[in-house]
Scaffold this motif. Structure first.
Motif, PDB file in Angstrom:
ATOM      1  N   GLY A   1       0.889  -1.342   0.121  1.00 39.23           N
ATOM      2  CA  GLY A   1      -0.082   0.077   0.074  1.00 39.23           C
ATOM      3  C   GLY A   1       0.920   1.365   0.115  1.00 39.23           C
ATOM      4  N   ASP A   2       2.237   1.150  -0.276  1.00 35.29           N
ATOM      5  CA  ASP A   2       3.131   2.288  -0.077  1.00 35.29           C
ATOM      6  C   ASP A   2       3.069   2.851  -1.580  1.00 35.29           C
ATOM      7  N   THR A   3       2.317   3.974  -1.626  1.00 35.95           N
ATOM      8  CA  THR A   3       2.680   4.716  -3.116  1.00 35.95           C
ATOM      9  C   THR A   3       4.107   5.177  -3.145  1.00 35.95           C
ATOM     10  N   GLU A   4       4.665   5.946  -2.208  1.00 38.16           N
ATOM     11  CA  GLU A   4       5.770   6.458  -2.156  1.00 38.16           C
ATOM     12  C   GLU A   4       6.824   5.522  -2.782  1.00 38.16           C
ATOM     13  N   TRP A   5       6.860   4.036  -2.310  1.00 37.09           N
ATOM     14  CA  TRP A   5       7.714   3.153  -2.621  1.00 37.09           C
ATOM     15  C   TRP A   5       7.565   3.162  -4.278  1.00 37.09           C
ATOM     16  N   LEU A   6       6.486   2.967  -4.715  1.00 38.06           N
ATOM     17  CA  LEU A   6       6.218   2.764  -6.039  1.00 38.06           C
ATOM     18  C   LEU A   6       6.541   4.234  -6.880  1.00 38.06           C
ATOM     19  N   ARG A   7       6.528   5.332  -6.169  1.00 32.42           N
ATOM     20  CA  ARG A   7       6.859   6.663  -7.009  1.00 32.42           C
ATOM     21  C   ARG A   7       8.217   6.463  -7.269  1.00 32.42           C
ATOM     22  N   GLY A   8       9.211   5.915  -6.283  1.00 31.83           N
ATOM     23  CA  GLY A   8      10.733   5.741  -6.447  1.00 31.83           C
ATOM     24  C   GLY A   8      11.063   5.061  -7.424  1.00 31.83           C
ATOM     25  N   LEU A   9      10.361   3.762  -7.820  1.00 29.28           N
ATOM     26  CA  LEU A   9      10.598   2.953  -8.696  1.00 29.28           C
ATOM     27  C   LEU A   9       9.831   3.030 -10.301  1.00 29.28           C
ATOM     28  N   TRP A  10       8.985   3.940 -10.237  1.00 31.96           N
ATOM     29  CA  TRP A  10       8.115   4.358 -11.285  1.00 31.96           C
ATOM     30  C   TRP A  10       8.957   4.368 -12.728  1.00 31.96           C
ATOM     31  N   PRO A  11       9.943   5.435 -12.587  1.00 32.00           N
ATOM     32  CA  PRO A  11      10.492   5.709 -13.635  1.00 32.00           C
ATOM     33  C   PRO A  11      11.242   4.678 -14.526  1.00 32.00           C
ATOM     34  N   ALA A  12      11.823   3.951 -13.533  1.00 29.74           N
ATOM     35  CA  ALA A  12      12.568   2.532 -14.294  1.00 29.74           C
ATOM     36  C   ALA A  12      11.282   1.578 -14.846  1.00 29.74           C
ATOM     37  N   VAL A  13      10.438   1.522 -14.049  1.00 29.67           N
ATOM     38  CA  VAL A  13       9.342   0.367 -14.386  1.00 29.67           C
ATOM     39  C   VAL A  13       8.714   1.070 -15.662  1.00 29.67           C
ATOM     40  N   LYS A  14       8.414   2.122 -15.713  1.00 31.25           N
ATOM     41  CA  LYS A  14       7.765   2.719 -17.075  1.00 31.25           C
ATOM     42  C   LYS A  14       8.653   2.556 -18.325  1.00 31.25           C
ATOM     43  N   GLN A  15       9.957   2.810 -18.037  1.00 26.78           N
ATOM     44  CA  GLN A  15      10.966   2.497 -19.127  1.00 26.78           C
ATOM     45  C   GLN A  15      10.918   1.101 -19.581  1.00 26.78           C
ATOM     46  N   SER A  16      10.657   0.201 -18.519  1.00 25.05           N
ATOM     47  CA  SER A  16      10.943  -1.345 -19.022  1.00 25.05           C
ATOM     48  C   SER A  16       9.720  -1.633 -19.852  1.00 25.05           C
TER      49      SER A  16
END
Length: 881
Positions: A481-496
């Motif tokens: 449930g930690d959206t801040e954790w997701l926010r930290g990974l998101w640029p790399a996830v999106k690029q993948s």
């Protein structure tokens, strides 16, 4: 321990293959054999199958009035064969009989019954000749969410002895531990307020060496009033059989052990030491003798490649040696032993609470067996914890080294135990992959290299691993449930995700953003598919759909584009890849140009170029494809989506039909009746789901995808669980039961499902049986839980676990209880099974206001539930009544 389900009790020949792992997460383990031997000493930072550690064992003696009445090694009979082992040393191998270290030549117990409900093993030593009853309870703490105390390098043994005679007897429990370190061995005794320990070290290894380490045998006695302890720091050193001869003399001599000490220069190496606990018991009296074996081998290095390695593309200066996480928490084996001893009762109680909740779940026996047996993989040498505590996994284990490095993305895709039981550890895998394993172009090699930061593996990305990482990120976000954790990974996830259409993707997965993978697609069957197929495109579609939802959560406007591409792809797949019964691969196997168009910029699995690797000149056909076959993984992405609450990837009716087809065509009741040129994981009268099957009339490649005709446990579990989730409960459980029948203790070890090596990670797909049977739903970003049990007579109970807490859900005709057994839970919404009419909600006697919308209870205020508390929903008549 309470009475154990007889399904999990092993006797006679069904104990012959048992090795029950005792150790922490990322610490290695010691195997407890079915007859009580200590085997598979995998504590030296690598697998060590089939090993022993000298003459390490436990023994018992009974004496009265200064006379030894009986003494026995705490083993049962050794099961055949008895010719010896091919892998032994000269004069101790095949043709020389069983190894002397097995102690089969010493008096032991006639039989052992082995009850295994992981993480506990209970052994009952049976022999009418011994004057007393003896049982062993062995475990290592396994406490979901408590990854620290579940990662202690040690094994706990509690022997329960009862005097069954009519006279007082003095019982002696002896623990013997071998010092495996180089010369000169230092075996030292230390007395502590809680008891006594034997500490095994060496003066011949530097602290920074990768061979450095120490072991401890500890005997806590503070809980055992009236007991006494004696010891031998060293067994007698001599030639031939002198050591064992002298030990048996000492064991069968009444009274305390006589100590023996050698100066370091004379001690040399390969020394046993012993601790003995003595306690007099009156007739009928019971005593509990406790021992701990702990270890500390702190220094790791990349032994499988060396460092630096030409196989790694170096990008940074990284120290070649790193420390085990446990070595950052406990300075040596004495410290970890002390933690286990000081916390024994609490660690036992919390582990027992988990075990009881798991085994009380209303699942078929074979399903519970599959779930519980395979969480043991987390305690095997398949698993490492790096210096910062991060989690890293092999695929499985060779006998003496890890098998297939790198937390392999396409294998760990299937594993579901870690994200629910230890979600913080699972998230470290995402952090490592997106932080250290994503190339600048957005492609992700599927094997993370060690040491962390040492560079990228020089091989192409795989489609299922690349997009499976996005799905796992989505799952992990919903669990924590930690959206801040997701926010930290998101640029790399999106690029993948965007790598699918990147111009730098030399495999040209989807350059036109069609939502379908058209190009060259590497995958977990170790080769590549060419052209559209539901298996790998399904992962792509799942990543697009999950990506859109995650993009919304972090405020990224590209969510709309992801949805558009998803919609195009889903429509095309449902219209073009479903043949009326199941999903297929669209490919013209005779079209040589399909493979000719790809230029190799990275190494191949085989062949010097794509054409030589894939073109079958003799048949005029492309090799290693599926074509019109029924693939076990054809709707695997929908399994992931259904587990994580992502929704529809493929048409629902077509998914159910495909799931039925997988059972119809891929399930083989007797593998001995069919052709299998691949690896033999299932044979003779055993049944299982094969990787791919071609019904009569279907186009089949002359040389199909590798492994097509074999069975592999993790694939089978995911397909079988998806059958259950699609209402095909009998079919799914037939497949699950077939797997577990193969691991019955006689044919194979119940706690070692193997695939590409032992303790294979993919088998942790079996954990999802809990989610399937309970209809478990979760979204902690919204404080949401849901349960829709598939089986039961109006009464259902199941274990559940998420980021902050775990417990049980239990439902009867008039109530539903959500119990928190560990941690805490903040709950805003709860879905109950269809047809249930909630009347009231109560938390520890306090009413909780709610409204109900479409079967979901929405609480007026968030409920904050702590361990020991429960939410009770009182129900009226069902809506169907």
């Amino acid at each position: 321990m309470d009475r154990i389900n007889q399904k999990f009790v092993y006797r006679g020949a069904r104990t012959s293959q048992i090795s029950f792992p005792l150790g922490g997460i990322g610490t290695g383990s010691i195997g407890l054999a079915g007859n009580g031997r200590l085997i598979d000493w995998e504590i030296f930072n690598r697998p060590n199958k089939g090993s022993v550690n000298g003459f390490s064992h436990f023994a018992i003696r009974a004496e009265a009035e200064g006379k030894v009445m009986d003494a026995r090694i705490l083993h049962g009979d050794l099961r055949p064969p008895y010719q010896g082992e091919m892998t032994g040393t000269r004069f101790s191998s095949f043709g020389w009989g069983p190894r002397r270290e097995y102690l089969t030549g010493l008096p032991h117990f006639a039989d052992v019954t082995f009850a295994g409900e992981f993480p506990f093993a209970e052994l009952d030593f049976l022999d009418e000749r011994f004057p007393g009853g003896v049982k062993l309870l062995a475990f290592n703490p396994f406490i979901p969410l408590d990854d620290l105390h579940s990662s202690i390098p040690g094994a706990l043994f509690e022997f329960t002895v009862v005097n069954t005679t009519d006279q007082p007897l003095t019982y002696t429990l002896v623990g013997v531990l071998h010092n495996p370190l180089p010369a000169n061995n230092l075996n030292q005794i230390e007395e502590r307020p809680w008891g006594t320990l034997l500490h095994l070290t060496s003066d011949g290894v530097a602290p920074d060496s990768t061979d450095y380490g120490d072991l401890t045998l500890a005997a806590p006695t503070a809980h055992l009033p009236g007991s006494e302890v004696s010891w031998q720091q060293y067994w007698y050193r001599g030639a031939w059989f002198d050591g064992l001869e002298s030990y048996w003399h000492d064991l069968t001599t009444p009274g305390p052990l006589r100590n023996r000490v050698y100066a370091p220069a004379k001690a040399g190496k390969a020394n046993e030491g012993a601790l003995a606990v003595h306690k007099t018991l009156a007739p009928g009296e019971i005593a509990h003798f406790r021992f701990v074996i702990s270890w500390n081998f702190p220094n790791c290095f990349n032994y499988w490649k060396g460092y630096p390695s030409p196989q790694l593309v170096q990008t940074a200066e990284v120290p070649p040696v790193w420390r085990n996480f446990y070595a950052t928490q406990w300075n040596d084996s004495r410290a970890s032993a002390e933690t286990l001893i000081d916390g024994w009762d609490r660690l036992f109680a919390e582990t027992r609470c988990f075990k009881d909740a798991l085994f009380a779940s209303h699942l078929p026996d074979a399903a519970l067996d599959a779930v519980s047996a395979n969480i043991s993989i987390l305690k095997s040498p398949t698993v490492l914890r790096l210096e910062d505590g991060g989690f890293y996994g092999w695929e499985g284990c060779h006998p003496s080294e890890g098998c297939c490095e790198g937390s392999c993305t396409h294998v760990w895709n299937y594993a579901q135990a870690l994200p629910f039981l230890f979600p913080r550890l699972e998230r470290t895998m995402r952090e490592a992959d997106y932080g250290f394993n994503l190339r600048e172009d957005g492609g992700m090699p599927f094997r993370l290299q060690l040491p962390i930061g040492s560079g990228y593996w020089n091989f192409r990305p795989c489609a299922d691993g690349q997009f499976g990482g996005v799905l796992k990120t989505y799952r992990d976000w919903k669990i924590c449930g930690d959206t801040e954790w997701l926010r930290g990974l998101w640029p790399a996830v999106k690029q993948s995700i965007e790598f699918a259409w990147s111009r730098r993707n030399f495999d040209r997965w989807d350059p036109e953003k069609t939502g379908v993978l058209w190009g060259r697609q590497h995958h977990t069957l170790d080769m590549e598919l060419f052209g559209p197929n539901s298996w790998l495109t399904g992962f792509y579609l799942g990543a697009l759909k999950a990506g859109a939802e995650m993009a919304d959560a972090v405020g990224d406007d590209d969510a709309a584009e992801f949805r558009e591409i998803f919609a195009r792809g889903k429509r095309w797949v449902d219209d073009n890849l479903f043949n009326g019964e199941y999903y297929i691969q669209r490919i013209d196997l005779t079209d040589r140009s399909i493979v000719e168009q790809f230029v190799d910029e990275l190494p191949l699995v085989q062949g010097s170029d794509t054409l030589s690797a894939y073109w079958n000149e003799e048949r005029g056909e492309i090799k290693y494809q599926i074509a019109e076959g029924s693939s076990i993984d054809q709707i695997l992405a929908q399994w992931h989506a259904d587990l994580y609450g992502l929704g529809e990837i493929f048409d629902r009716a077509q998914v159910k039909a495909a799931s039925a087809a997988i059972f119809k065509y891929n399930f083989i009741p007797r593998m001995g009746d069919v052709y299998n040129p691949c690896r033999i994981y299932c044979l003779n009268d055993e049944g299982g789901l094969v990787i791919c099957a071609w019904p009569e009339g279907a186009v089949k490649p002359s040389i199909p995808a590798p492994y097509s005709q074999e069975t592999m446990n993790g694939f089978e579990y995911s397909a079988a669980i998806h059958m259950i989730m699609n209402g095909l409960v009998d079919e799914g459980m037939t497949a699950v039961a077939a797997i577990r029948q193969r691991y019955d203790g006689e044919r194979r070890n119940p706690w070692n499902e193997f695939e590409c090596g032992s303790n294979y990670a993919r088998s942790m797909a079996s954990y999802a049986l809990l989610n399937a049977f309970s209809g478990f739903e979760f979204d902690m970003t919204r404080g949401y839980l849901g349960f829709s049990p598939l089986v039961g007579d109006g009464h259902f109970r199941v274990f559940w676990s998420l980021e902050s807490g775990w417990g049980e859900f239990e439902m009867s005709a008039d109530a539903a209880d959500l119990r928190i057994l560990y941690g805490d839970l903040t709950l805003k919404r709860l879905r109950l099974p269809a047809g249930i009419r909630p009347r009231a909600a109560v938390v520890e006697g306090r009413a909780a206001d709610f409204t109900a919308e479409d079967g979901v209870l929405i609480f007026a205020e968030p409920l904050h539930l702590r361990a020991g508390e429960a939410l009770t929903i009182r129900c009226g008549e069902s809506l169907d009544a």
